[in-house]
Design an enzyme around this catalytic site. Structure first.
Site, PDB file in Angstrom:
ATOM      1  N   ASP A 146      -0.025 -12.963  20.749  1.00  0.00           N
ATOM      2  CA  ASP A 146       1.131 -12.597  19.920  1.00  0.00           C
ATOM      3  C   ASP A 146       2.211 -12.018  20.824  1.00  0.00           C
ATOM      4  OD1 ASP A 146      -0.413 -13.293  17.770  1.00  0.00           O
ATOM      5  OD2 ASP A 146      -0.821 -11.245  17.108  1.00  0.00           O
ATOM      6  N   CYS A 381      -1.585  10.648  -8.383  1.00  0.00           N
ATOM      7  CA  CYS A 381      -0.183  10.620  -7.968  1.00  0.00           C
ATOM      8  C   CYS A 381       0.695  10.106  -9.117  1.00  0.00           C
ATOM      9  CB  CYS A 381      -0.018   9.798  -6.689  1.00  0.00           C
ATOM     10  SG  CYS A 381       1.556  10.093  -5.853  1.00  0.00           S
ATOM     11  N   HIS A 515      -3.725  12.579  -3.254  1.00  0.00           N
ATOM     12  CA  HIS A 515      -4.548  11.372  -3.083  1.00  0.00           C
ATOM     13  C   HIS A 515      -5.941  11.758  -2.576  1.00  0.00           C
ATOM     14  CE1 HIS A 515      -1.479   8.190  -3.658  1.00  0.00           C
ATOM     15  NE2 HIS A 515      -0.649   9.142  -3.276  1.00  0.00           N
ATOM     16  N   GLU A 517      -8.629  10.173  -2.635  1.00  0.00           N
ATOM     17  CA  GLU A 517      -9.366   9.063  -2.031  1.00  0.00           C
ATOM     18  C   GLU A 517      -9.279   9.068  -0.514  1.00  0.00           C
ATOM     19  OE1 GLU A 517      -5.262   7.236  -3.080  1.00  0.00           O
ATOM     20  OE2 GLU A 517      -6.611   8.803  -3.804  1.00  0.00           O
TER      21      GLU A 517
END
Length: 543
Positions: A146, A381, A515, A517
């Site tokens: 790349d 949220c 958040h 998680e």
């Protein structure tokens, strides 16, 4: 003195370099070593904070407020080592810093070039903060060849020369595809990928070969011969039944042993009982629940990667399988029949974070369904904000309640925040300012009401959680919302910003502004997710 493991990928993207880095780090940890993982992202964005989730997946936020690549979530979940700003660098951030230095005159009139100026910045990032570490794993995003990744591979080459073989190891992740028509695996893509990498001055020491069929011994020998590595350094990496099986699988194939052999290190046998328990809980559940996630980016599960894993961890904590049903919030804007048909089979309903008005009415409708039908509800949220708007409209009598995020409104139950206190002091943002890096980001404390459900779940009245949002629930509506049954059970330490709401008259109804998680791990499930799945399990037994 830290040793460095550089991880590159070839042939195609999405081979799992991030998962491989996390798994290898976990195996080294299991042998008693101290590790940290860093991610080099070649794109020109300063960070992924302004990128669409459909472009890049979720934005993973660290305690110190960095918006980073989602792979850092894998790193944290597998190692338990908290990621930080210095663990993720992008081309955009490097070029921004170099241009700022050039404008100040820091280069003393020199011509600023990719080599040495850009590569020096990359090397400085890799070598920073190595004290107390045994291994630093550096994953380079993208694939070899790349154009935007070339400076990173060049910096890798320079570091290999400067630090020496005794302190560096290059691991290259490649694809060995199975051609069904021929009935065999093909090694040529791996050979070409290694040749491309070697042409850039980096000879890999270990090859991790992703394949969907077992890699025959003859093919391993062939790859070793043409790629100039030891046969034992060609590590097969077959698809696993679970991402949490990957560390055990890589250990069985000898990956960690080969890394230690490369460095000439002896080590005690790894203690893998924690991972064996995780895999057992995940693959041998004693029940199951179905959770409906009502969101706007459901077409790409990576947009909710940490959420997906946190629900899985909640299942592990309760030893149940969590079936996730991804539901497009816009479907709920068609009428009550569609809402009932989609949500009645759910044992729990979760409305996650997001930005913008699209799908907001569908999320509000799903909150109402959960409240009226006594289905466990978890809002995160934007999900908490939608719960507050739903409560304002339907239990507090504020029919025009809305958010200023969606446009002008007479009843701004949710509004943009322009000033707040952070650990570094007062933060100020302009409503029409830049979007990147200007939200309430990172870890903030919250104070919980002692008699609340969330205080019982956490087992504490002071918590710290990670935030990523620009809008807040308007505290001026607190009294009206609480009269409607929605209790503000968590607030910022200064008492100004709502952090958690809940309904005491509901089996399990919790909305959080942060958040959770982002801090859940398979060996340490977040208590809110463990509690939510437990409530969903009770719901499943009722129906």
């Amino acid at each position: 003195m830290a040793r460095y493991i550089f991880i590159t990928g070839g042939v195609v993207s999405s081979l799992g370099k991030g998962l491989m880095a996390a798994s290898l780090a976990a195996l080294l940890q299991a042998r008693g070593f101290r590790v940290r993982i860093r991610k080099f992202d070649p794109y020109l964005n300063v960070d992924p904070g302004t990128m669409s989730p459909y472009q890049h997946g979720e934005v993973y936020v660290t305690d110190d407020g960095a918006e980073t690549d989602l792979d850092l979530g894998h790193y944290e979940r597998f190692t338990g080592v908290s990621a930080q700003q210095s663990d993720n660098i992008t081309s955009g951030r490097i070029y921004r810093d170099i241009i700022a230095k050039e404008r100040r005159g820091d280069y003393l009139g020199a011509t600023v070039q990719v080599v040495p100026h850009v590569t020096d910045e990359i090397k400085a990032f890799a070598l920073a903060d190595e004290d107390g570490l045994d291994f630093i794993l550096c994953e380079i995003g993208g694939t070899v060849g790349d154009i935007e990744g070339l400076p990173f591979v060049e910096a890798l080459r320079q570091l290999r020369n400067e630090l020496g073989r005794e302190r560096t190891c290059a691991v290259h992740v490649t694809l060995v595809p199975y051609i069904a028509a021929a009935g065999e695996l093909k090694t040529k893509p791996t050979q070409h990928s290694v040749r491309e990498l070697a042409g850039l001055g980096v000879q890999p020491d270990i090859l991790l070969c992703r394949c969907e069929k077992p890699l025959p011994d003859s093919d391993r020998a062939k790859i070793a011969l043409f790629c100039n590595v030891r046969k034992e350094a060609v590590i097969p990496a077959l698809d696993a039944p679970s991402i949490y099986s990957v560390p055990l699988q890589y250990h069985a194939e000898g990956l960690d042993a080969e890394v230690l052999r490369h460095f000439g290190l002896d080590s005690v046998a790894p203690v893998l009982s924690r991972w064996e328990d995780i895999v057992d809980r995940h693959l041998n559940p004693e029940g199951e629940v179905t959770i409906g996630v009502v969101g706007k980016y459901v077409g790409l599960p990576d947009a909710y990667k940490s959420l997906n894993e946190a629900l899985t961890h909640g299942g592990m904590a309760n030893r149940v399988k969590v079936n996730i049903r991804w539901i497009d919030a816009e479907l709920f804007e068609k009428g009550d029949a569609e809402i009932a048909a989609l949500l009645e089979p759910m044992h729990g309903i979760l409305v996650p974070g997001g930005f913008g008005e699209r799908g907001s009415e569908g999320k509000i409708a799903s909150v109402r369904f959960a409240r009226e039908h006594q289905v466990p509800f978890f809002g995160i949220c934007l999900g908490m904000q939608m719960a507050c708007i739903e409560g304002a409209r339907n239990t507090a009598g504020i029919a025009e309640a809305s958010s200023t995020e969606f446009g002008e409104t007479k009843e701004p139950v949710v509004g943009i925040i322009t000033e707040w206190m952070s650990p570094e002091g007062q933060q100020t943002r302009a409503a029409g300012g830049d979007l990147g890096g200007t939200m309430r980001l990172g870890a903030y404390e919250a104070k919980l009401a002692g008699n609340s459900r969330v205080a019982s779940i956490y087992g504490a009245t002071t918590i710290s959680e990670r935030h990523r949002h620009r809008y807040e629930v308007n505290g001026a509506y607190r009294e009206a919302l609480e009269q409607g049954g929605l209790v503000f059970s968590g607030m910022s330490p200064d008492g100004l910003l709502p952090e958690i709401v809940e309904r005491p008259d509901h089996p399990w109804f919790v909305g959080v502004q942060f958040h959770p998680e982002l801090k859940s791990k398979p060996f340490d499930p977040h208590p809110l997710f463990a509690g939510f799945v437990e409530a969903a399990l009770r719901q499943a037994r009722l129906v």
